[in-house]
Design an enzyme around this catalytic site. Structure first.
Site, PDB file in Angstrom:
ATOM      1  N   GLY A 132     -19.896   3.184  -1.611  1.00 58.51           N
ATOM      2  CA  GLY A 132     -21.264   3.164  -1.078  1.00 58.51           C
ATOM      3  C   GLY A 132     -22.339   3.602  -1.764  1.00 58.51           C
ATOM      4  N   LYS A 140       1.042  -1.215   0.109  1.00 62.08           N
ATOM      5  CA  LYS A 140       0.295   0.081  -0.010  1.00 62.08           C
ATOM      6  C   LYS A 140       0.999   1.217  -0.062  1.00 62.08           C
ATOM      7  CE  LYS A 140      -4.686   1.027   0.339  1.00 62.08           C
ATOM      8  NZ  LYS A 140      -5.467   0.060  -0.288  1.00 62.08           N
ATOM      9  N   GLY A 182     -19.579   7.384  -0.930  1.00 61.31           N
ATOM     10  CA  GLY A 182     -18.557   7.573  -1.724  1.00 61.31           C
ATOM     11  C   GLY A 182     -18.743   6.712  -2.798  1.00 61.31           C
ATOM     12  N   LYS A 183     -17.109   6.476  -3.483  1.00 62.76           N
ATOM     13  CA  LYS A 183     -17.187   5.748  -4.529  1.00 62.76           C
ATOM     14  C   LYS A 183     -17.790   4.266  -4.578  1.00 62.76           C
ATOM     15  CE  LYS A 183     -12.475   6.114  -4.917  1.00 62.76           C
ATOM     16  NZ  LYS A 183     -11.165   6.314  -5.534  1.00 62.76           N
ATOM     17  N   GLY A 204     -21.013   6.239   4.546  1.00 59.47           N
ATOM     18  CA  GLY A 204     -20.057   6.625   3.662  1.00 59.47           C
ATOM     19  C   GLY A 204     -20.982   6.372   2.223  1.00 59.47           C
TER      20      GLY A 204
END
Length: 360
Positions: free
Chosen positions: A188, A83, A185-186, A183
Protein backbone atom coordinates in the site's frame (compact mmCIF):
# COMPACT_ATOMS: atom_id res chain seq x y z
CA UNK A 1 9.40 -33.29 13.80
CA UNK A 2 6.50 -34.85 11.91
CA UNK A 3 4.71 -34.43 8.62
CA UNK A 4 1.51 -35.72 7.09
CA UNK A 5 1.07 -35.41 3.33
CA UNK A 6 -1.94 -36.30 1.23
CA UNK A 7 -2.14 -36.44 -2.55
CA UNK A 8 -5.84 -37.26 -2.39
CA UNK A 9 -8.36 -34.60 -3.36
CA UNK A 10 -8.83 -32.72 -0.05
CA UNK A 11 -12.49 -31.77 0.26
CA UNK A 12 -13.00 -31.88 -3.51
CA UNK A 13 -10.99 -28.66 -3.91
CA UNK A 14 -8.97 -29.96 -6.83
CA UNK A 15 -5.60 -29.60 -5.09
CA UNK A 16 -2.80 -31.96 -6.02
CA UNK A 17 -1.33 -32.11 -2.53
CA UNK A 18 -1.79 -30.67 0.96
CA UNK A 19 0.94 -31.12 3.56
CA UNK A 20 0.48 -30.61 7.31
CA UNK A 21 3.76 -29.84 9.09
CA UNK A 22 4.48 -29.79 12.82
CA UNK A 23 7.58 -29.43 14.97
CA UNK A 24 6.57 -29.34 18.62
CA UNK A 25 9.91 -28.11 19.96
CA UNK A 26 9.83 -24.88 17.96
CA UNK A 27 6.04 -24.50 17.98
CA UNK A 28 5.82 -24.80 14.20
CA UNK A 29 2.41 -25.65 12.79
CA UNK A 30 2.22 -25.13 9.05
CA UNK A 31 0.20 -26.20 6.03
CA UNK A 32 1.53 -26.24 2.46
CA UNK A 33 -1.05 -26.38 -0.33
CA UNK A 34 -0.11 -27.30 -3.90
CA UNK A 35 -3.01 -26.61 -6.24
CA UNK A 36 -1.39 -27.30 -9.60
CA UNK A 37 1.98 -28.12 -11.13
CA UNK A 38 0.62 -28.23 -14.70
CA UNK A 39 2.86 -25.33 -15.75
CA UNK A 40 5.81 -26.13 -13.49
CA UNK A 41 6.77 -26.18 -9.80
CA UNK A 42 4.24 -24.49 -7.54
CA UNK A 43 5.29 -21.03 -6.38
CA UNK A 44 3.62 -19.00 -3.65
CA UNK A 45 4.47 -17.22 -0.44
CA UNK A 46 4.32 -18.27 3.20
CA UNK A 47 1.76 -16.45 5.34
CA UNK A 48 2.49 -16.29 9.10
CA UNK A 49 -0.76 -15.45 10.85
CA UNK A 50 -2.59 -16.18 14.15
CA UNK A 51 -5.60 -17.97 12.69
CA UNK A 52 -8.55 -18.63 14.99
CA UNK A 53 -8.41 -22.35 14.23
CA UNK A 54 -6.71 -24.99 12.13
CA UNK A 55 -9.82 -25.06 9.95
CA UNK A 56 -9.42 -21.34 9.23
CA UNK A 57 -5.75 -21.83 8.37
CA UNK A 58 -6.59 -24.70 6.02
CA UNK A 59 -9.35 -22.75 4.30
CA UNK A 60 -6.96 -19.85 3.72
CA UNK A 61 -4.14 -21.95 2.30
CA UNK A 62 -6.53 -23.76 -0.06
CA UNK A 63 -7.94 -20.49 -1.38
CA UNK A 64 -4.54 -18.83 -1.65
CA UNK A 65 -2.83 -21.73 -3.42
CA UNK A 66 -5.59 -21.95 -6.00
CA UNK A 67 -5.31 -18.22 -6.59
CA UNK A 68 -1.56 -18.56 -7.11
CA UNK A 69 -2.08 -21.13 -9.87
CA UNK A 70 -4.32 -18.71 -11.76
CA UNK A 71 -2.04 -15.76 -11.01
CA UNK A 72 1.09 -17.49 -12.28
CA UNK A 73 -0.73 -18.70 -15.38
CA UNK A 74 -1.90 -15.22 -16.36
CA UNK A 75 1.49 -13.72 -15.53
CA UNK A 76 2.94 -15.93 -18.27
CA UNK A 77 5.15 -17.85 -15.85
CA UNK A 78 6.13 -21.49 -16.26
CA UNK A 79 5.15 -22.10 -12.66
CA UNK A 80 2.23 -23.73 -10.91
CA UNK A 81 0.33 -22.53 -7.88
CA UNK A 82 1.00 -23.18 -4.22
CA UNK A 83 0.91 -21.41 -0.89
CA UNK A 84 1.80 -22.05 2.73
CA UNK A 85 0.57 -20.80 6.07
CA UNK A 86 2.26 -20.91 9.45
CA UNK A 87 -0.35 -20.88 12.18
CA UNK A 88 0.61 -18.56 15.04
CA UNK A 89 1.49 -15.01 16.01
CA UNK A 90 4.82 -14.14 14.37
CA UNK A 91 5.46 -11.54 17.07
CA UNK A 92 5.32 -14.28 19.67
CA UNK A 93 6.69 -17.49 18.17
CA UNK A 94 8.82 -16.64 15.13
CA UNK A 95 12.40 -17.82 15.65
CA UNK A 96 15.40 -18.99 13.67
CA UNK A 97 14.74 -22.58 14.72
CA UNK A 98 11.06 -22.44 13.71
CA UNK A 99 11.84 -20.95 10.29
CA UNK A 100 14.58 -23.50 9.67
CA UNK A 101 12.26 -26.33 10.70
CA UNK A 102 9.76 -25.01 8.18
CA UNK A 103 12.52 -24.92 5.56
CA UNK A 104 13.15 -28.63 6.16
CA UNK A 105 9.53 -29.37 5.25
CA UNK A 106 9.78 -27.27 2.09
CA UNK A 107 12.94 -29.17 1.14
CA UNK A 108 11.16 -32.49 1.71
CA UNK A 109 8.87 -31.69 -1.24
CA UNK A 110 11.90 -31.93 -3.55
CA UNK A 111 11.13 -28.87 -5.65
CA UNK A 112 7.38 -29.31 -6.10
CA UNK A 113 6.94 -26.07 -4.10
CA UNK A 114 8.96 -22.83 -4.00
CA UNK A 115 8.20 -20.46 -1.15
CA UNK A 116 8.54 -16.68 -0.81
CA UNK A 117 7.33 -13.80 1.40
CA UNK A 118 3.73 -13.07 2.31
CA UNK A 119 1.86 -11.49 5.23
CA UNK A 120 3.97 -11.93 8.37
CA UNK A 121 7.14 -13.06 6.57
CA UNK A 122 9.94 -10.94 5.19
CA UNK A 123 13.10 -11.10 3.10
CA UNK A 124 15.22 -11.79 6.19
CA UNK A 125 12.98 -14.77 6.99
CA UNK A 126 13.51 -16.18 3.49
CA UNK A 127 17.27 -16.01 4.04
CA UNK A 128 16.85 -18.08 7.21
CA UNK A 129 14.53 -20.61 5.53
CA UNK A 130 17.04 -20.90 2.69
CA UNK A 131 19.62 -22.31 5.10
CA UNK A 132 17.57 -25.52 5.01
CA UNK A 133 16.11 -25.55 1.49
CA UNK A 134 17.02 -24.66 -2.09
CA UNK A 135 13.42 -23.93 -2.96
CA UNK A 136 12.98 -20.37 -1.71
CA UNK A 137 12.79 -17.03 -3.51
CA UNK A 138 12.27 -13.44 -2.37
CA UNK A 139 15.73 -13.43 -0.82
CA UNK A 140 17.89 -10.45 0.08
CA UNK A 141 20.14 -8.74 -2.42
CA UNK A 142 23.11 -9.82 -0.31
CA UNK A 143 22.19 -13.43 -1.00
CA UNK A 144 21.56 -12.96 -4.72
CA UNK A 145 17.84 -12.29 -4.41
CA UNK A 146 15.50 -9.55 -5.54
CA UNK A 147 14.81 -8.02 -2.16
CA UNK A 148 11.39 -6.61 -1.34
CA UNK A 149 8.79 -8.06 -3.76
CA UNK A 150 6.26 -5.43 -2.66
CA UNK A 151 7.96 -2.98 -5.03
CA UNK A 152 6.78 -4.72 -8.19
CA UNK A 153 3.52 -5.87 -6.61
CA UNK A 154 2.57 -2.23 -6.19
CA UNK A 155 3.82 -1.38 -9.68
CA UNK A 156 1.66 -4.12 -11.18
CA UNK A 157 -1.43 -3.03 -9.24
CA UNK A 158 -0.86 0.50 -10.52
CA UNK A 159 -0.67 -0.82 -14.09
CA UNK A 160 -3.92 -2.75 -13.63
CA UNK A 161 -5.55 0.36 -12.21
CA UNK A 162 -4.41 2.38 -15.22
CA UNK A 163 -6.03 -0.18 -17.53
CA UNK A 164 -9.26 -0.04 -15.52
CA UNK A 165 -9.24 3.77 -15.63
CA UNK A 166 -8.85 3.67 -19.39
CA UNK A 167 -11.73 1.20 -19.68
CA UNK A 168 -14.07 3.33 -17.55
CA UNK A 169 -12.98 6.92 -18.15
CA UNK A 170 -11.12 6.71 -21.47
CA UNK A 171 -7.55 7.48 -20.36
CA UNK A 172 -4.91 5.29 -18.67
CA UNK A 173 -4.29 7.64 -15.77
CA UNK A 174 -5.59 8.24 -12.25
CA UNK A 175 -4.97 11.98 -12.48
CA UNK A 176 -7.85 13.83 -10.85
CA UNK A 177 -9.40 10.66 -9.41
CA UNK A 178 -9.93 9.93 -5.71
CA UNK A 179 -8.46 6.55 -4.81
CA UNK A 180 -9.18 4.85 -1.50
CA UNK A 181 -6.31 2.65 -0.28
CA UNK A 182 -7.25 0.17 2.46
CA UNK A 183 -3.96 -0.97 3.98
CA UNK A 184 -0.70 0.98 4.06
CA UNK A 185 1.60 -1.98 4.57
CA UNK A 186 4.31 -3.38 2.35
CA UNK A 187 2.38 -2.81 -0.90
CA UNK A 188 0.00 0.00 0.00
CA UNK A 189 2.78 2.46 0.77
CA UNK A 190 4.39 1.99 -2.67
CA UNK A 191 1.02 2.14 -4.42
CA UNK A 192 0.21 5.39 -2.63
CA UNK A 193 3.37 7.00 -4.04
CA UNK A 194 2.59 5.84 -7.60
CA UNK A 195 -0.91 7.28 -7.31
CA UNK A 196 0.27 10.62 -5.96
CA UNK A 197 2.94 10.85 -8.67
CA UNK A 198 0.21 10.20 -11.26
CA UNK A 199 -1.87 13.10 -9.94
CA UNK A 200 -4.48 11.17 -7.96
CA UNK A 201 -5.99 12.19 -4.65
CA UNK A 202 -5.53 9.44 -2.06
CA UNK A 203 -7.79 8.58 0.87
CA UNK A 204 -6.47 5.82 3.11
CA UNK A 205 -6.80 3.80 6.28
CA UNK A 206 -4.89 1.13 8.21
CA UNK A 207 -5.32 -0.71 11.51
CA UNK A 208 -1.63 -0.23 12.34
CA UNK A 209 -0.83 3.09 14.09
CA UNK A 210 2.75 2.93 12.74
CA UNK A 211 1.44 2.82 9.17
CA UNK A 212 -0.78 5.82 9.81
CA UNK A 213 2.11 7.75 11.31
CA UNK A 214 4.24 6.86 8.28
CA UNK A 215 1.72 8.31 5.83
CA UNK A 216 1.19 11.44 7.94
CA UNK A 217 4.93 12.07 7.87
CA UNK A 218 5.75 10.95 4.32
CA UNK A 219 2.61 12.02 2.43
CA UNK A 220 0.72 14.60 4.52
CA UNK A 221 -1.59 15.31 1.57
CA UNK A 222 -3.20 11.87 2.00
CA UNK A 223 -6.60 12.04 3.69
CA UNK A 224 -7.05 9.47 6.47
CA UNK A 225 -10.34 7.92 7.56
CA UNK A 226 -11.12 5.85 10.64
CA UNK A 227 -11.51 2.38 9.16
CA UNK A 228 -12.24 0.31 6.06
CA UNK A 229 -16.01 0.76 6.46
CA UNK A 230 -15.60 4.53 6.31
CA UNK A 231 -13.35 4.19 3.28
CA UNK A 232 -15.85 2.00 1.43
CA UNK A 233 -18.58 4.57 2.02
CA UNK A 234 -16.36 7.54 1.13
CA UNK A 235 -16.73 9.60 -2.05
CA UNK A 236 -14.03 7.80 -4.04
CA UNK A 237 -13.62 6.78 -7.67
CA UNK A 238 -11.40 3.75 -7.08
CA UNK A 239 -11.26 1.36 -4.12
CA UNK A 240 -7.94 -0.43 -3.56
CA UNK A 241 -8.10 -3.24 -0.96
CA UNK A 242 -4.47 -3.85 0.04
CA UNK A 243 -4.80 -5.79 3.30
CA UNK A 244 -6.26 -9.25 3.98
CA UNK A 245 -8.81 -11.04 1.80
CA UNK A 246 -12.60 -10.96 1.82
CA UNK A 247 -12.79 -7.18 1.52
CA UNK A 248 -15.59 -7.43 -1.05
CA UNK A 249 -18.56 -9.02 0.68
CA UNK A 250 -22.32 -8.76 1.11
CA UNK A 251 -21.93 -5.74 3.37
CA UNK A 252 -19.23 -3.73 1.62
CA UNK A 253 -20.34 -4.05 -2.01
CA UNK A 254 -23.79 -2.42 -1.50
CA UNK A 255 -22.11 0.45 0.38
CA UNK A 256 -19.31 0.96 -2.14
CA UNK A 257 -19.39 4.27 -4.01
CA UNK A 258 -16.36 3.66 -6.23
CA UNK A 259 -16.73 2.77 -9.90
CA UNK A 260 -13.52 0.69 -9.98
CA UNK A 261 -12.02 -1.85 -7.58
CA UNK A 262 -8.33 -2.60 -8.09
CA UNK A 263 -6.18 -3.66 -5.16
CA UNK A 264 -3.28 -5.79 -3.97
CA UNK A 265 -5.05 -8.04 -1.46
CA UNK A 266 -5.47 -11.72 -2.32
CA UNK A 267 -8.92 -13.35 -2.46
CA UNK A 268 -10.86 -10.09 -2.30
CA UNK A 269 -14.18 -11.74 -3.20
CA UNK A 270 -15.63 -13.14 0.02
CA UNK A 271 -17.58 -15.84 -1.82
CA UNK A 272 -18.71 -16.81 -5.34
CA UNK A 273 -21.38 -14.45 -6.63
CA UNK A 274 -19.76 -11.26 -5.35
CA UNK A 275 -18.32 -10.65 -8.84
CA UNK A 276 -21.88 -10.60 -10.22
CA UNK A 277 -23.06 -8.28 -7.45
CA UNK A 278 -20.28 -5.86 -8.40
CA UNK A 279 -21.19 -6.09 -12.08
CA UNK A 280 -24.87 -5.52 -11.33
CA UNK A 281 -23.96 -2.33 -9.50
CA UNK A 282 -21.85 -1.13 -12.44
CA UNK A 283 -18.58 -1.47 -10.51
CA UNK A 284 -15.59 -2.63 -12.55
CA UNK A 285 -13.57 -5.21 -10.63
CA UNK A 286 -10.10 -6.11 -11.89
CA UNK A 287 -9.37 -9.61 -10.53
CA UNK A 288 -6.86 -9.44 -7.71
CA UNK A 289 -4.71 -12.30 -8.95
CA UNK A 290 -4.22 -10.50 -12.26
CA UNK A 291 -3.17 -7.11 -10.98
CA UNK A 292 -1.16 -8.18 -7.94
CA UNK A 293 1.09 -10.56 -9.89
CA UNK A 294 4.06 -8.16 -9.90
CA UNK A 295 5.45 -9.66 -6.72
CA UNK A 296 5.40 -13.22 -7.98
CA UNK A 297 6.91 -12.04 -11.25
CA UNK A 298 9.73 -10.46 -9.24
CA UNK A 299 10.49 -13.49 -7.09
CA UNK A 300 10.10 -15.89 -10.02
CA UNK A 301 12.77 -13.92 -11.86
CA UNK A 302 15.22 -14.93 -9.12
CA UNK A 303 15.04 -18.52 -10.35
CA UNK A 304 16.65 -17.34 -13.62
CA UNK A 305 19.11 -15.02 -11.87
CA UNK A 306 17.46 -11.76 -10.88
CA UNK A 307 17.40 -8.76 -13.20
CA UNK A 308 15.21 -5.93 -11.92
CA UNK A 309 14.64 -4.21 -15.26
CA UNK A 310 13.58 -7.49 -16.89
CA UNK A 311 11.21 -8.22 -14.02
CA UNK A 312 9.76 -4.69 -14.07
CA UNK A 313 9.13 -4.96 -17.82
CA UNK A 314 7.20 -8.17 -17.22
CA UNK A 315 5.22 -6.55 -14.41
CA UNK A 316 4.41 -3.57 -16.63
CA UNK A 317 2.67 -5.97 -19.00
CA UNK A 318 -0.02 -6.42 -16.34
CA UNK A 319 -1.53 -3.33 -17.99
CA UNK A 320 -1.90 -5.24 -21.27
CA UNK A 321 -3.21 -8.40 -19.59
CA UNK A 322 -5.82 -6.39 -17.67
CA UNK A 323 -6.96 -4.65 -20.86
CA UNK A 324 -7.30 -8.02 -22.59
CA UNK A 325 -9.39 -9.43 -19.74
CA UNK A 326 -11.68 -6.40 -19.57
CA UNK A 327 -12.26 -6.56 -23.33
CA UNK A 328 -12.93 -10.31 -23.19
CA UNK A 329 -15.41 -9.74 -20.39
CA UNK A 330 -17.27 -7.20 -22.52
CA UNK A 331 -17.19 -9.42 -25.60
CA UNK A 332 -18.50 -12.49 -23.76
CA UNK A 333 -20.90 -10.64 -21.47
CA UNK A 334 -19.34 -11.98 -18.27
CA UNK A 335 -17.73 -10.34 -15.21
CA UNK A 336 -13.95 -9.74 -15.50
CA UNK A 337 -13.33 -12.38 -12.81
CA UNK A 338 -14.94 -15.02 -15.01
CA UNK A 339 -13.03 -13.85 -18.09
CA UNK A 340 -9.74 -14.00 -16.18
CA UNK A 341 -10.49 -17.52 -14.91
CA UNK A 342 -11.19 -18.67 -18.46
CA UNK A 343 -7.90 -17.28 -19.77
CA UNK A 344 -5.91 -18.84 -16.92
CA UNK A 345 -7.61 -22.23 -17.25
CA UNK A 346 -7.03 -22.19 -21.00
CA UNK A 347 -3.29 -21.64 -20.54
CA UNK A 348 -3.00 -24.30 -17.82
CA UNK A 349 -4.79 -26.79 -20.05
CA UNK A 350 -3.05 -25.93 -23.33
CA UNK A 351 0.49 -25.62 -22.01
CA UNK A 352 0.12 -28.20 -19.25
CA UNK A 353 -0.92 -30.77 -21.86
CA UNK A 354 2.55 -30.54 -23.41
CA UNK A 355 4.02 -32.33 -20.40
CA UNK A 356 2.41 -35.49 -21.72
CA UNK A 357 4.85 -35.39 -24.64
CA UNK A 358 7.70 -37.51 -23.35
CA UNK A 359 11.26 -36.47 -24.18
CA UNK A 360 13.90 -39.19 -24.26
Amino acid sequence: MGVFASTDDPGSTGHEQVVFCQDKQTGLKAIIGIYSTALGPALGGTRFYPYASEEAALADVLDLSRGMAYKNALAGLDLGGGKAVIWGDPEQIKSEALLRAYGRFVESLAGRYYTACDVGTYVADMDVIARETRYVTGRSVEHGGAGDSSILTAWGVFQGMRAAAEHVWGAPTLAGKRVGVAGLGKVGKYLTKHLLDDGAEVVATDVNPKALEWVRTTHPQVELVDDASALVAADIDVYAPCALGGALNDDTVPALRAKVVTGAANNQLAHPGIEKLLADRGILYTPDYVVNAGGVIQVADEIEGFNFERAKLRATKIYDTTREILQLADDEGVPPAVAADRLAERRMADVGRLRSILLR
